[in-house]
Design a protein around this motif. Structure first.
Motif, PDB file in Angstrom:
ATOM      1  N   LEU A 296       0.720  -1.214  -0.116  1.00 23.16           N
ATOM      2  CA  LEU A 296      -0.145   0.431   0.144  1.00 23.16           C
ATOM      3  C   LEU A 296       0.554   0.966   0.016  1.00 23.16           C
ATOM      4  O   LEU A 296       1.774   1.000   0.906  1.00 23.16           O
ATOM      5  CB  LEU A 296      -1.395   0.043   1.180  1.00 23.16           C
ATOM      6  N   THR A 297       0.172   2.188  -1.206  1.00 17.73           N
ATOM      7  CA  THR A 297       1.329   3.440  -0.926  1.00 17.73           C
ATOM      8  C   THR A 297       0.143   4.514  -1.338  1.00 17.73           C
ATOM      9  O   THR A 297      -0.720   4.135  -1.765  1.00 17.73           O
ATOM     10  CB  THR A 297       2.467   3.497  -2.009  1.00 17.73           C
ATOM     11  N   SER A 298       0.758   5.817  -0.633  1.00 14.91           N
ATOM     12  CA  SER A 298      -0.210   7.154  -1.347  1.00 14.91           C
ATOM     13  C   SER A 298       0.846   7.564  -2.442  1.00 14.91           C
ATOM     14  O   SER A 298       1.939   8.016  -2.508  1.00 14.91           O
ATOM     15  CB  SER A 298       0.473   8.011   0.097  1.00 14.91           C
ATOM     16  N   SER A 299      -0.050   7.747  -3.289  1.00 12.55           N
ATOM     17  CA  SER A 299       0.593   8.410  -4.655  1.00 12.55           C
ATOM     18  C   SER A 299      -0.929   9.590  -5.187  1.00 12.55           C
ATOM     19  O   SER A 299      -1.737   8.192  -5.278  1.00 12.55           O
ATOM     20  CB  SER A 299       1.259   7.477  -5.855  1.00 12.55           C
ATOM     21  N   PRO A 300      -0.351  10.743  -5.119  1.00 11.42           N
ATOM     22  CA  PRO A 300       1.039  11.336  -5.124  1.00 11.42           C
ATOM     23  C   PRO A 300       0.821  11.627  -3.504  1.00 11.42           C
ATOM     24  O   PRO A 300      -0.273  11.099  -2.790  1.00 11.42           O
ATOM     25  CB  PRO A 300       0.596  12.824  -5.787  1.00 11.42           C
ATOM     26  N   ASP A 301       2.246  12.322  -3.326  1.00  8.86           N
ATOM     27  CA  ASP A 301       2.365  12.277  -1.482  1.00  8.86           C
ATOM     28  C   ASP A 301       1.111  13.441  -0.820  1.00  8.86           C
ATOM     29  O   ASP A 301       1.439  14.321  -1.858  1.00  8.86           O
ATOM     30  CB  ASP A 301       4.026  12.333  -1.202  1.00  8.86           C
ATOM     31  N   PRO A 302       0.612  13.110   0.185  1.00  9.89           N
ATOM     32  CA  PRO A 302      -0.553  14.230   0.146  1.00  9.89           C
ATOM     33  C   PRO A 302      -0.195  14.901   1.006  1.00  9.89           C
ATOM     34  O   PRO A 302       1.712  15.130   1.303  1.00  9.89           O
ATOM     35  CB  PRO A 302      -0.907  12.871   1.683  1.00  9.89           C
ATOM     36  N   GLY A 303      -0.757  16.258   0.474  1.00  6.98           N
ATOM     37  CA  GLY A 303      -0.302  17.685   1.868  1.00  6.98           C
ATOM     38  C   GLY A 303      -0.658  17.528   3.111  1.00  6.98           C
ATOM     39  O   GLY A 303      -1.769  16.784   3.487  1.00  6.98           O
ATOM     40  N   VAL A 304       0.751  18.174   3.734  1.00 11.90           N
ATOM     41  CA  VAL A 304       0.479  18.367   4.914  1.00 11.90           C
ATOM     42  C   VAL A 304       0.089  19.941   5.344  1.00 11.90           C
ATOM     43  O   VAL A 304       0.985  20.618   4.768  1.00 11.90           O
ATOM     44  CB  VAL A 304       1.382  17.733   5.454  1.00 11.90           C
ATOM     45  N   LEU A 305      -0.636  20.045   6.002  1.00 14.05           N
ATOM     46  CA  LEU A 305      -1.156  21.467   6.929  1.00 14.05           C
ATOM     47  C   LEU A 305      -0.564  21.587   8.475  1.00 14.05           C
ATOM     48  O   LEU A 305      -0.834  20.765   8.772  1.00 14.05           O
ATOM     49  CB  LEU A 305      -2.612  21.869   6.773  1.00 14.05           C
ATOM     50  N   TRP A 306       0.033  22.640   8.226  1.00 15.08           N
ATOM     51  CA  TRP A 306       1.116  23.081   9.122  1.00 15.08           C
ATOM     52  C   TRP A 306       0.382  24.393  10.344  1.00 15.08           C
ATOM     53  O   TRP A 306       0.196  25.797   9.028  1.00 15.08           O
ATOM     54  CB  TRP A 306       2.566  22.587   9.496  1.00 15.08           C
ATOM     55  N   VAL A 307       0.039  24.545  11.270  1.00 15.58           N
ATOM     56  CA  VAL A 307       0.029  25.711  11.907  1.00 15.58           C
ATOM     57  C   VAL A 307       0.637  25.730  12.607  1.00 15.58           C
ATOM     58  O   VAL A 307       0.352  24.916  13.692  1.00 15.58           O
ATOM     59  CB  VAL A 307      -1.617  26.083  11.796  1.00 15.58           C
ATOM     60  N   THR A 308       1.276  26.920  13.074  1.00 16.45           N
ATOM     61  CA  THR A 308       1.806  27.620  14.141  1.00 16.45           C
ATOM     62  C   THR A 308       1.661  28.651  14.443  1.00 16.45           C
ATOM     63  O   THR A 308       1.246  29.591  13.475  1.00 16.45           O
ATOM     64  CB  THR A 308       3.114  27.774  14.256  1.00 16.45           C
ATOM     65  N   VAL A 309       0.974  28.959  15.848  1.00 20.29           N
ATOM     66  CA  VAL A 309       0.061  30.285  16.995  1.00 20.29           C
ATOM     67  C   VAL A 309       1.125  30.415  17.950  1.00 20.29           C
ATOM     68  O   VAL A 309       1.747  29.273  18.987  1.00 20.29           O
ATOM     69  CB  VAL A 309      -0.470  30.003  17.328  1.00 20.29           C
ATOM     70  N   ASN A 310       1.551  31.658  18.194  1.00 19.81           N
ATOM     71  CA  ASN A 310       2.510  31.715  19.587  1.00 19.81           C
ATOM     72  C   ASN A 310       1.865  33.106  20.095  1.00 19.81           C
ATOM     73  O   ASN A 310       1.690  33.897  19.333  1.00 19.81           O
ATOM     74  CB  ASN A 310       4.384  32.345  18.919  1.00 19.81           C
ATOM     75  N   GLN A 311       1.379  32.998  21.195  1.00 17.38           N
ATOM     76  CA  GLN A 311       0.673  33.267  22.079  1.00 17.38           C
ATOM     77  C   GLN A 311       1.319  34.253  22.860  1.00 17.38           C
ATOM     78  O   GLN A 311       1.878  33.824  23.741  1.00 17.38           O
ATOM     79  CB  GLN A 311      -1.001  33.085  22.414  1.00 17.38           C
ATOM     80  N   ILE A 312       2.129  35.256  23.084  1.00 17.20           N
ATOM     81  CA  ILE A 312       3.285  36.197  23.602  1.00 17.20           C
ATOM     82  C   ILE A 312       1.662  37.187  24.903  1.00 17.20           C
ATOM     83  O   ILE A 312       1.373  38.368  24.046  1.00 17.20           O
ATOM     84  CB  ILE A 312       3.844  36.668  23.163  1.00 17.20           C
ATOM     85  N   PRO A 313       1.644  37.577  25.936  1.00 13.20           N
ATOM     86  CA  PRO A 313       1.362  38.684  26.663  1.00 13.20           C
ATOM     87  C   PRO A 313       1.477  39.827  26.075  1.00 13.20           C
ATOM     88  O   PRO A 313       2.510  40.062  25.991  1.00 13.20           O
ATOM     89  CB  PRO A 313       1.260  38.365  27.884  1.00 13.20           C
ATOM     90  N   ASN A 314       0.411  40.409  26.538  1.00 13.14           N
ATOM     91  CA  ASN A 314       0.367  41.703  25.500  1.00 13.14           C
ATOM     92  C   ASN A 314       0.931  41.957  24.189  1.00 13.14           C
ATOM     93  O   ASN A 314       1.552  43.390  24.091  1.00 13.14           O
ATOM     94  CB  ASN A 314       1.067  42.754  26.458  1.00 13.14           C
TER      95      ASN A 314
END
Lengths: 365, 339
Positions: free
Chosen positions: B225-243
């Motif tokens: 079993l293979t994935s073709s085409p290679d699947p996309g990956v969604l990355w989300v980063t959030v930095n919450q800094i006070p004030n």
């Protein structure tokens, strides 16, 4: 007299018509119990196929009818789970043990089932511990929490699936359902057992409808209040081959209900995935997927509208906003907490569609 | 003479063989009223299917396979749980409920299982002429049932699975019950979804990283079993800094998946996430500044039953802030291959 007579016959016919109608509604002699004839309870294991309509029905499934003679006593308890569902919580323990011989060699084993159940919130946990001469001694853990059914066998990792009809623990693995119902048990007075006032009954294999091939003695204690089985003990000694070819011995069932209506704690193993996400959907949601730990869908609504929807809806369901929401033109992250649970609403958007993903987890220590 | 009179006369004559006086007629009418009333009352409360069983028979025995899986993937192993039930067809003594007692499963019934077409698959266990057998109770987690494992072969097709049981010891000669499960074996793909969460709380604020991926695994002729085409990956980063305004970034990445179903019917799955990289505003106590960032989660290896399910695995993310502990949740769903 004639008018009176006509009136009388009219009354008679008025009475007979409903009778004929009602008779017409009854099952015909050739009918078998249909779904409506079956006990209707969503918590009971309902046969997926009803008994078909003859011994050689169209479906090819064979059934047969018999005259079964039961015990002579005055007490009947054909449904062994009666009253349990009315308890707000309980712990049911069934110890099944066998002592005998197989192929001429000593053969002993024991299985202990412990079911914890609580009604509000609805959750269950079943553990099975096994010892002795069994082919599979791996302990089993099963639980039903937040719409997900968890299972862990031995050292394997925890597996979760959405609970589906017929797969719930109450339907498949309630220990009370494994007990044989009794018809014709004898009264043996009133006693307090496991701290509960109960009526005590004795029975033998006749109350199980069985003859010849096994000897059984049993006792049953039924709660005076609630009518559920507090304790059930049954010992069956089978002649050769009763327990399978070359196997003979004594099988003991020891079932007890304790901790009625007392708090029950159900804890999942550390590696179990989160449960199903329970959150409202936008009215125009499409491509909805709800899997353990994440609920996702697309919507033509704007990111701002979707973010606004969840900031308004989730607090009304007991979720508290955790930190200020982080919202830009292309992404929103809104975190909520409720007791030890977290809910992260992540909304992304491109030119055509807004995608909402709601991820559940646990508050980190 | 009108029709009522004719009928009246006929009933009288039928009832007694001779013509009766009006008083006699009235008595018969009262008797019929009472009889009719009694029958109406009795019939409206009658919900027991007492008519279903032949006279003298009070119990029906039947077999059931609990929610049987009827569509299987090639090579898939499925467990069929068989119960033999005892169902009252007339109320037991003293039973007052309007419904009959629920069916109860009985133990110690020998059950045989076999497929009609042995080229479609096989049942596990010792076989006699292609038939396996076991008894309800004791050998399985549910002590009122018998479980049979069936493994579908490599070729798609249809067949019936037959289950037949012999009931003894219930004040009867041996009686037979059976149940048939029609099955269809198809070639399957697998949909694999992942979502990961990493959270870092520090004195400077809270950083989040999320990953989402959905892929389809397809099988080649050898079952890889293979994935073709290679699947996309969604990355989300959030930095919450006070004030301070949150720093948010969205990246696209790629993953590669492969797997195989082993002889135990387990789908062994390996997921390799490529490094996701991009530009992000990095923030610390001194403030925020831009820079290239990269995330590399280690490969994941998990096994699933072929029926799918969801598992969770610990996952340490190699991030600009250092190694972040987190978790990845993986869901596998079998899908029918489109022709």
């Amino acid at each position: 007299m004639k008018p009176n007579s006509s009136k009388s016959w009219a009354i008679l016919w008025l009475m007979l018509i409903p009778l004929l109608v009602s008779l017409g509604c009854q099952p015909q002699p050739s009918d078998q119990p249909q779904p409506s004839d079956q006990p209707q309870s969503s918590d009971q294991p309902q046969p997926t196929n009803q008994p078909p309509s003859s011994n050689e029905p169209e479906s090819g499934n064979k059934t047969f009818d018999a005259e079964v003679v039961f015990g002579p006593g005055p007490f009947n308890l054909p449904e062994t789970r009666v009253g349990l569902l009315d308890l707000s919580s309980y712990r049911a323990t069934l110890i099944l043990s066998f002592d005998g011989a197989q192929a001429g060699q000593p053969h002993q084993w024991s299985k202990t089932y412990v079911m914890l159940a609580t009604k509000d919130p609805a959750a269950r946990q079943l553990t099975i511990e096994k010892t002795g001469d069994l082919s599979d001694l791996a302990p089993v853990f099963m639980a039903e929490v937040e719409g997900a059914l968890y299972e862990r066998r031995g050292e394997n990792s925890c597996l979760a699936n959405a609970t589906e009809a017929g797969s719930s623990l109450a339907e498949r693995m309630e220990p009370a359902l494994f007990l044989a119902g009794v018809i014709g048990a004898d009264e043996a007075g009133s006693e307090t057992v496991n701290g509960v006032a109960a009526s005590h009954y004795n029975f033998d294999e006749r109350a199980l409808g069985q003859v010849d091939i096994a000897k059984s003695t049993g006792e049953i204690w039924v709660a005076s209040k609630g009518g559920y089985i507090v304790k059930y003990v049954l010992t069956t000694t089978g002649i050769a081959d009763y327990f399978g070819e070359g196997t003979a011995g004594t099988l003991t069932w020891d079932y007890q209900v304790t901790n009625e209506n007392k708090p029950v704690t159900i804890e999942l193993p550390e590696d179990c995935p989160p449960g199903m996400v329970t959150a409202p959907l936008l009215a125009d949601s499409t491509n909805t997927q709800n899997m353990p730990g994440v609920l996702s869908f697309d919507t033509p609504s704007s990111l701002a509208d979707a973010a606004d929807f969840y900031q308004k809806q989730l607090p009304s369901l007991g979720w508290k906003l955790d930190n200020e929401p982080s919202i830009t033109d292309t992404l929103a992250l809104i975190n909520f907490t409720q007791e030890d649970k977290t809910l992260a609403v992540i909304i992304t958007t491109d030119a055509e569609v807004t995608t909402v993903r709601i991820v559940t987890g646990k508050v980190q220590p | 003479m009108d029709r009522k009179a004719c009928r009246h006369k006929g009933l009288i004559e039928f009832a007694s063989g001779r013509r009766k006086s009006m008083n006699s007629v009235s008595r018969w009418q009262y008797f019929l009223y009472a009889l009719g009333l009694a029958l109406v009352i009795l019939s409206t409360g009658q919900t027991w299917p007492t008519q279903a069983a032949p006279a003298g028979k009070n119990v029906r025995f039947y077999m059931d396979v609990a929610y049987p899986k009827t569509t299987l993937c090639t090579g898939q192993t499925v467990t069929y749980t068989v119960h033999v039930y005892r169902q009252f067809t007339s109320p037991p003594p003293g039973w007052t409920d309007k419904n009959l007692p629920e069916p109860s499963a009985i133990q110690n019934v020998k059950v045989e299982a076999y497929p009609a077409d042995k080229t479609i698959g096989f049942f596990h266990g010792p076989q006699k002429a292609g038939i396996v057998s076991d008894r309800t109770g004791f050998n399985f987690d549910g002590p009122d049932s018998v479980e049979f494992q069936f493994t579908a072969g490599k070729k798609p097709g249809k067949t019936n699975l037959y289950f037949e049981g012999a009931v003894t010891g219930y004040t009867i000669q041996t009686g037979y019950v059976s149940f048939t499960v029609p099955i269809r074996v198809i070639r399957c793909n697998y949909e694999v979804s992942t979502h990961s969460t990493w959270v870092l709380k520090s004195q400077y604020g809270t950083g989040f990283a999320f990953e989402f991926m959905k892929a389809t695994l397809t099988a080649d002729d050898l079952g890889y079993l293979t994935s073709s085409p290679d699947p996309g990956v969604l990355w989300v980063t959030v930095n919450q800094i006070p004030n301070t305004k949150s720093v948010i970034a969205v990246y696209g990445g790629k993953a590669k998946l492969n797997g195989q179903v082993d002889e135990n019917g387990l789908l062994n799955l390996k997921i390799n996430f490529n490094t996701a990289s991009g530009e992000e505003a990095n923030c610390n106590a001194a403030g925020c500044g831009g820079g290239a960032v990269a995330f590399t989660p280690p490969p994941l290896m998990l096994n699933f039953p072929e029926a799918g399910g969801t598992k969770r695995a610990a996952q340490v993310l190699d991030s600009p802030a250092g190694p972040l502990p987190g978790t990845t949740t993986v869901t596998v769903i079998p899908l029918e291959q489109k022709p």
